[in-house]
Motif scaffolding. Structure first.
Motif, PDB file in Angstrom:
ATOM      1  N   ARG A 133       0.917  -1.177   0.067  1.00 16.19           N
ATOM      2  CA  ARG A 133      -0.040   0.157   0.015  1.00 16.19           C
ATOM      3  C   ARG A 133       0.685   1.282  -0.054  1.00 16.19           C
ATOM      4  NH1 ARG A 133      -5.075  -0.281   3.226  1.00 16.19           N
ATOM      5  NH2 ARG A 133      -4.042  -0.073   5.070  1.00 16.19           N
ATOM      6  N   ASP A 134       1.769   1.269   0.969  1.00 14.88           N
ATOM      7  CA  ASP A 134       2.407   2.809   0.998  1.00 14.88           C
ATOM      8  C   ASP A 134       3.724   2.789   0.429  1.00 14.88           C
ATOM      9  OD1 ASP A 134       3.863   1.187   3.170  1.00 14.88           O
ATOM     10  OD2 ASP A 134       3.810   3.104   4.397  1.00 14.88           O
ATOM     11  N   LYS A 155      -2.613   8.526   0.359  1.00 18.64           N
ATOM     12  CA  LYS A 155      -3.342   7.411  -0.116  1.00 18.64           C
ATOM     13  C   LYS A 155      -4.952   7.511  -0.219  1.00 18.64           C
ATOM     14  CE  LYS A 155      -1.715   4.050  -1.271  1.00 18.64           C
ATOM     15  NZ  LYS A 155      -0.960   3.700  -2.409  1.00 18.64           N
ATOM     16  N   GLU A 225      -0.365   4.648  -7.220  1.00 18.47           N
ATOM     17  CA  GLU A 225      -1.452   3.714  -6.992  1.00 18.47           C
ATOM     18  C   GLU A 225      -1.491   2.395  -7.828  1.00 18.47           C
ATOM     19  OE1 GLU A 225      -4.319   3.265  -4.983  1.00 18.47           O
ATOM     20  OE2 GLU A 225      -3.535   5.152  -3.765  1.00 18.47           O
ATOM     21  N   THR A 228       1.173  -0.229  -6.537  1.00 18.49           N
ATOM     22  CA  THR A 228       0.439  -0.740  -5.404  1.00 18.49           C
ATOM     23  C   THR A 228      -0.596  -1.840  -6.105  1.00 18.49           C
ATOM     24  OG1 THR A 228       0.158   1.036  -3.728  1.00 18.49           O
ATOM     25  CG2 THR A 228      -1.390  -0.819  -3.543  1.00 18.49           C
TER      26      THR A 228
END
Ligand code: HEM
Length: 408
Positions: A133-134, A155, A225, A228
């Motif tokens: 995610r990050d 996010k 994004e 991810t």
């Protein structure tokens, strides 16, 4: 046909029976064969990118007012820019993403991955929040020289923006999503207008503020994004596919596997163009002004170009021919960075957890947006054998599990 959830069977049927097909619900013209998609991307004169960032679900006036109050706009800058300003703006951003700058991030990406892997505890963990995610957002901010963004906030801003522009939200949901999107745009405008240093914002100081904010809005979302999503797609695909995980210790294997996932399961599964004049594509007449939906996933699984396309085959000689990063004048500026992140994170994860397994054979919940499709979770089982034991380092253990290089 549900455009937000197209699967391999839909793509197969489109390519075989209706390679250029106007979708009834949206009016979009779906183009699914590799050669057609590539031809369109390669021809910016006849096919314009102006609709690349247009909201798929029309945004009603009251929601537009929320955006307008923040000065929100997406003028033509990069992906949606068919004008002569594109080349200069592209050069400006490309300077932050040269091969040397990207390669210099390798140790940092490995470090970020290791930190996160060290925090994983079993018996079951979800690699999406824990690892995917990050990390790309942290990497992107460092590459762009930006050190004052709150990553969880970024996010939240970017996932809301993706849903607002590429999703199918209700009006009520559009209201909710517009608030973080507007807040992000306001923050960008403030940061750019007060920028002093030589970070991305500083580099844009001579660009009109509205264009600079629109450019950053797209770049700071697209630049992390998608990665991810790629990380989740890679983990899910590799862990689901025969013995691929156990072969990740073979030299070069992680890069090849990432390429195959980009080909078969591209996180940006569709992208748009507009026909500037009447054209005939695969024998179908398409009028001027037609909104085309290029099925990048359809192109990557076209058996005319990639035999046995559903199979992830690291030895595939033409794997890099896929169109997951587009093609031509607008080819993704972050392709090198995304590839590097996926390769390094995959290899670090294999080295730390050579016996990793999916916790369940059930298909994962998916991000179902018009142009973004990827698993939303990757639940894995951390097995006892994965605890480092005795003198055997992770690399030795990997060698033992993977067997001789190239053996399959
Ligand atoms: C797996 C990750 C990624 C995928 C699948 C992806 C995919 C794409 C696609 C399909 C396009 C449109 C290309 C075209 O119209 O021909 C694009 C454009 C772009 N991407 Fe990416 N991207 C990824 C990661 C990134 C990253 C990490 C960055 C920045 C660091 C980035 C920055 C851009 C930019 C700036 C453009 C517009 C280029 C232009 O119009 O000149 N992308 N990307």
């Amino acid at each position: 046909m549900d455009l937000f959830r197209l699967g391999p069977d839909d793509l197969r049927s489109l390519r075989a029976n209706a390679p250029v097909h106007q979708h009834v619900g949206t009016g979009l013209w779906l183009v699914s064969r590799y050669e057609d998609v590539r031809m369109i991307l390669a021809d910016p004169k006849r096919f314009h990118p102006d609709n690349a960032l247009t909201a798929v679900t029309a945004i009603p006036r009251p929601v537009l007012r929320v955006l307008a109050r923040a000065g929100f706009s997406l003028p033509p800058t990069l992906a949606n820019n068919g004008t002569e300003t594109h080349a200069d703006l592209r050069r400006l951003v490309a300077a932050f993403l040269t091969p040397a700058r990207v390669q210099a991030m390798r140790p940092r990406i490995a470090e970020l991955a290791r930190e996160r892997l060290a925090r994983l505890t079993g018996p079951v963990a979800d690699l999406h929040p824990a690892l995917a995610r990050d990390l790309p957002a942290v990497v992107l901010m460092e590459v762009m020289g930006i050190d004052d963004v709150d990553i969880p906030k970024l996010k939240a801003w970017s996932t809301a923006s993706l849903e607002l522009f590429w999703g199918d939200p209700s009006t009520e949901r559009q209201h909710e999503l517009a608030r973080p999107a507007a807040e992000f745009h306001r923050w960008l405008t403030h940061r750019i207008s007060t920028a002093r240093g030589d970070d991305l914002f500083g580099a844009l100081r001579n660009v009109p503020l509205r264009d600079a904010a629109g450019l950053c809005y797209f770049l700071l979302i697209a630049g992390q994004e998608t990665t991810t999503q790629l990380l989740c797609a890679v983990f899910d695909a590799v862990l689901r596919h025969d013995d691929l995980w156990s072969r990740l210790g073979e030299p070069g294997m992680a890069e090849l596997v990432v390429e195959e996932v980009l080909r078969r399961d591209p996180p940006v599964n569709t992208w748009r163009r507009i026909a500037a004049e009447p054209v005939t594509i695969s024998g179908v007449d398409v009028p001027a002004g037609a909104q085309l939906l290029l099925m990048l996933a359809g192109a990557g699984s076209d058996p005319e170009v990639f035999p046995d396309p559903e199979r992830l085959c690291p030895a595939r000689p033409n794997a890099r021919k896929h169109l997951a990063f587009g093609f031509g004048r607008h080819f993704c500026l972050g392709a090198g960075l995304a590839r590097l992140e996926a390769e390094v994170v995959l290899r670090e994860t294999f080295e730390r957890f050579p016996n990793l397994r999916l916790a369940s054979a059930e298909p994962p919940p998916m991000l179902d947006l018009l142009s973004f499709r990827a698993p939303l979770s990757v639940r894995v089982e951390l097995r006892d054998q994965d605890r480092p034991a005795g003198g055997a380092g992770p690399r030795d253990l990997a060698d033992r599990v993977a067997g001789p290089a190239g053996g399959r």
